[in-house]
Design an enzyme around this catalytic site. Structure first.
Site, short mmCIF file in Angstrom:
data_model
loop_
_atom_site.label_atom_id
_atom_site.label_comp_id
_atom_site.label_asym_id
_atom_site.label_seq_id
_atom_site.Cartn_x
_atom_site.Cartn_y
_atom_site.Cartn_z
N ILE A 1 -4.21 -0.81 1.42
CA ILE A 1 -4.79 -1.10 0.08
C ILE A 1 -6.53 -0.56 0.65
O ILE A 1 -7.55 -1.30 1.25
CB ILE A 1 -4.69 -2.21 -0.25
CG1 ILE A 1 -3.51 -2.38 -0.79
CG2 ILE A 1 -5.49 -2.04 -1.45
CD1 ILE A 1 -2.80 -3.77 -1.10
N GLN B 1 1.30 -1.02 -7.53
CA GLN B 1 0.34 -1.17 -8.26
C GLN B 1 0.61 -0.35 -8.96
O GLN B 1 0.38 1.08 -9.50
CB GLN B 1 -0.93 -0.42 -7.08
CG GLN B 1 -2.19 -1.03 -8.11
CD GLN B 1 -3.36 -0.64 -7.65
OE1 GLN B 1 -3.24 0.84 -7.12
NE2 GLN B 1 -4.66 -0.72 -7.97
N TYR C 1 -18.66 9.81 3.10
CA TYR C 1 -17.56 8.30 3.15
C TYR C 1 -18.33 7.61 2.54
O TYR C 1 -17.60 6.19 1.79
CB TYR C 1 -16.81 7.80 4.73
CG TYR C 1 -15.44 7.38 4.24
CD1 TYR C 1 -14.67 7.72 3.71
CD2 TYR C 1 -15.64 5.92 6.06
CE1 TYR C 1 -13.19 6.89 4.31
CE2 TYR C 1 -14.62 5.03 5.74
CZ TYR C 1 -13.38 5.94 4.66
OH TYR C 1 -12.45 5.10 5.12
N THR D 1 -3.57 12.15 2.06
CA THR D 1 -3.57 11.50 1.74
C THR D 1 -3.21 11.29 -0.05
O THR D 1 -4.94 12.23 -0.37
CB THR D 1 -2.97 9.97 1.83
OG1 THR D 1 -4.71 9.60 2.15
CG2 THR D 1 -2.73 9.70 3.16
N LEU D 2 -2.90 10.32 -0.77
CA LEU D 2 -3.59 10.29 -2.15
C LEU D 2 -4.41 9.66 -1.86
O LEU D 2 -6.26 10.41 -2.42
CB LEU D 2 -2.59 9.41 -3.10
CG LEU D 2 -2.58 9.50 -4.46
CD1 LEU D 2 -2.07 11.00 -5.53
CD2 LEU D 2 -2.32 8.19 -5.10
N GLY E 1 0.80 -0.83 -0.06
CA GLY E 1 -0.09 -0.03 -0.05
C GLY E 1 0.53 1.09 0.08
O GLY E 1 0.00 2.42 -0.18
N LYS F 1 -15.21 -0.53 5.18
CA LYS F 1 -14.77 -0.74 6.63
C LYS F 1 -15.39 -1.39 7.80
O LYS F 1 -14.20 -2.41 8.09
CB LYS F 1 -14.03 1.01 6.75
CG LYS F 1 -13.55 1.39 6.27
CD LYS F 1 -11.89 1.29 5.63
CE LYS F 1 -10.88 2.11 5.60
NZ LYS F 1 -9.62 1.02 4.75
N SER G 1 1.74 8.42 2.13
CA SER G 1 0.80 7.17 2.52
C SER G 1 1.20 6.47 3.52
O SER G 1 2.42 6.53 4.28
CB SER G 1 1.21 5.67 1.98
OG SER G 1 1.47 5.76 -0.16
N ILE G 2 0.10 5.89 4.79
CA ILE G 2 0.54 5.82 6.01
C ILE G 2 1.45 4.23 5.71
O ILE G 2 2.22 4.54 6.84
CB ILE G 2 -1.06 5.30 5.87
CG1 ILE G 2 -1.86 7.03 6.35
CG2 ILE G 2 -0.79 4.18 7.33
CD1 ILE G 2 -3.21 6.24 6.94
N1 LIG Z 1 -5.77 8.54 5.07
C1 LIG Z 1 -6.62 8.82 5.87
O1 LIG Z 1 -7.13 10.21 5.59
C2 LIG Z 1 -7.08 7.64 5.97
C3 LIG Z 1 -7.92 7.33 8.00
C4 LIG Z 1 -7.95 6.09 7.81
C5 LIG Z 1 -8.09 4.95 6.92
N2 LIG Z 1 -7.18 5.13 5.76
C6 LIG Z 1 -7.05 3.86 5.08
O2 LIG Z 1 -5.60 3.73 5.30
C7 LIG Z 1 -4.91 2.76 3.77
C8 LIG Z 1 -3.98 3.97 2.89
O3 LIG Z 1 -4.53 4.33 2.20
P1 LIG Z 1 -3.48 5.65 2.07
O4 LIG Z 1 -3.95 6.73 2.99
O5 LIG Z 1 -2.08 5.61 3.11
O6 LIG Z 1 -3.63 6.26 0.39
P2 LIG Z 1 -2.54 5.75 -0.48
O7 LIG Z 1 -3.29 6.26 -1.17
O8 LIG Z 1 -1.41 6.56 -0.13
O9 LIG Z 1 -2.68 4.25 0.03
C9 LIG Z 1 -3.42 3.60 -0.51
C10 LIG Z 1 -2.84 2.06 -1.41
O10 LIG Z 1 -4.29 1.50 -1.33
C11 LIG Z 1 -3.21 0.79 -2.63
N3 LIG Z 1 -4.32 0.26 -3.85
C12 LIG Z 1 -5.50 1.06 -4.13
N4 LIG Z 1 -6.11 0.21 -5.12
C13 LIG Z 1 -5.59 -1.23 -5.07
C14 LIG Z 1 -5.57 -2.32 -5.83
N5 LIG Z 1 -6.96 -2.24 -6.85
N6 LIG Z 1 -4.39 -3.01 -5.75
C15 LIG Z 1 -3.51 -3.38 -4.84
N7 LIG Z 1 -2.77 -2.09 -4.21
C16 LIG Z 1 -4.15 -0.74 -4.40
C17 LIG Z 1 -2.40 1.97 -3.99
O11 LIG Z 1 -1.61 1.27 -5.04
C18 LIG Z 1 -2.10 2.61 -3.17
O12 LIG Z 1 -1.10 2.45 -2.29
C19 LIG Z 1 -6.17 2.50 3.47
O13 LIG Z 1 -7.64 1.12 3.55
C20 LIG Z 1 -7.52 3.89 4.17
O14 LIG Z 1 -8.66 3.48 3.48
C21 LIG Z 1 -6.64 6.79 5.33
#
Ligand SMILES: NC(=O)c1ccc[n+]([C@@H]2O[C@H](COP(=O)([O-])OP(=O)(O)OC[C@H]3O[C@@H](n4cnc5c(N)ncnc54)[C@H](O)[C@@H]3O)[C@@H](O)[C@H]2O)c1
Length: 265
Positions: A89, A37, A152, A190-191, A10, A159, A16-17
């Site tokens: 992801i 990805q 959301y 993030t993205l 991810g 989720k 990215s987280i």
């Molecule tokens: N950013 C926030 O506010 C936040 C808060 C709570 C939870 N999250 C969760 O944290 C996780 C990471 O997200 P993020 O915010 O770091 O954003 P990010 O965009 O940096 O990461 C999301 C990742 O998901 C991957 N992804 C998406 N579709 C995919 C697929 N079909 N196959 C493989 N990989 C795939 C992308 O390549 C990317 O690396 C997610 O589950 C997101 O829901 C984010």
């Protein structure tokens, strides 16, 4: 984390987280492997991997099971086994992360559930085989699983299912000393988050109303990840742990917070 081997899925870029968690694991002595990805992200992930002396185990699109198999085979080849797994992801059509949940299409509902929920089970199946001496699996969730959040929508439903799957996976894998937990992170720019409607408003609202009066960073999520991934958390499984500056305990707007106007440009 010294001597532990982990696959982190991810990382899209340095916001990215998953990157926050990978950095913390490396700093604490773990050996990391990263996936990416598609080609555009490979160019971003390879230089980041080099910073952590991490292996890059290939392209993984969780909608294509052959690519999941391939990255786990490569992980086994390069790391020899696994002690931890990070799944960060999620995906949903941006058009449906705005407006009303009731308008969700069947097609995007299925796609969101497959990528954002089922994929954790799909990778857990493969990781179990490599965790021959126990292990720890971690996924990322958000408070929108528990309560309604503006825009959301279907991601909140996915989720909620992901959090339920953490409990079912924890029960299944516990006898093998494999723990399964989630971090429920506060909003971070993030993205993926940029796809959510009015995200800046959500960030500001959290900053003004969370008990700590701020939002959280990927490094803070990474540090909490170390507790759940390392032996510090060895009796913790099936847990959803909030890293959100305390926002999840709040029931009402902080009276001292200014009123916010919605800025949509
Ligand atoms: N950013 C926030 O506010 C936040 C808060 C709570 C939870 N999250 C969760 O944290 C996780 C990471 O997200 P993020 O915010 O770091 O954003 P990010 O965009 O940096 O990461 C999301 C990742 O998901 C991957 N992804 C998406 N579709 C995919 C697929 N079909 N196959 C493989 N990989 C795939 C992308 O390549 C990317 O690396 C997610 O589950 C997101 O829901 C984010």
């Amino acid at each position: 984390m010294s001597g532990k081997r982990g696959l982190v899925m991810g990382v899209a870029n340095n916001r990215s987280i998953a990157w926050g968690i990978a950095k913390a694991a490396h700093a604490h002595g773990a050996k990391i492997a990263l996936t990416y990805q598609g080609e555009p992200l490979r160019k971003r992930v390879e230089p980041l991997a080099a910073e952590l002396d991490a292996a890059v185990v290939g392209h993984c699109d969780v909608t294509d099971p052959a690519t999941i198999d391939a990255v786990f085979a490569e992980t086994e080849r390069q790391l020899g086994g696994l002690d931890f797994l990070v799944h960060a992801i999620a995906f949903s059509d941006k058009n449906e992360l705005d407006g009303r949940y009731v308008d969700t299409t069947a097609d995007n509902f299925s796609k969101t559930m497959l990528i954002s929920c089922y994929s954790f089970t799909a990778v857990a199946q493969r990781a179990e085989k490599l965790m021959t001496d126990g292990g720890s699996m971690l996924t990322l969730t958000y408070y929108g699983a528990e309560k309604w959040m503006p825009h959301y929508n279907v991601m909140g439903v996915a989720k909620a299912a992901l959090e339920a799957s953490v409990r079912y996976l924890a029960a299944d894998l516990g006898p093998k000393n494999i723990r399964v937990n989630a971090i429920s992170a506060g909003p971070i720019k993030t993205l993926a988050a940029s796809g959510i409607g009015d995200f800046r408003y959500i960030l500001k609202w959290n900053e003004l109303n969370a008990p700590l009066r701020r939002t959280v960073t990927i490094d803070e999520v990474g540090n909490t990840g170390m507790y759940l991934l390392s032996d510090l958390g060895r009796a913790v499984t099936g847990e959803v742990h909030h890293v959100d500056a305390g926002y999840h305990i709040v029931g009402m707007k902080n009276p001292d917070a200014p009123d916010l106007t919605l800025d949509r440009d």
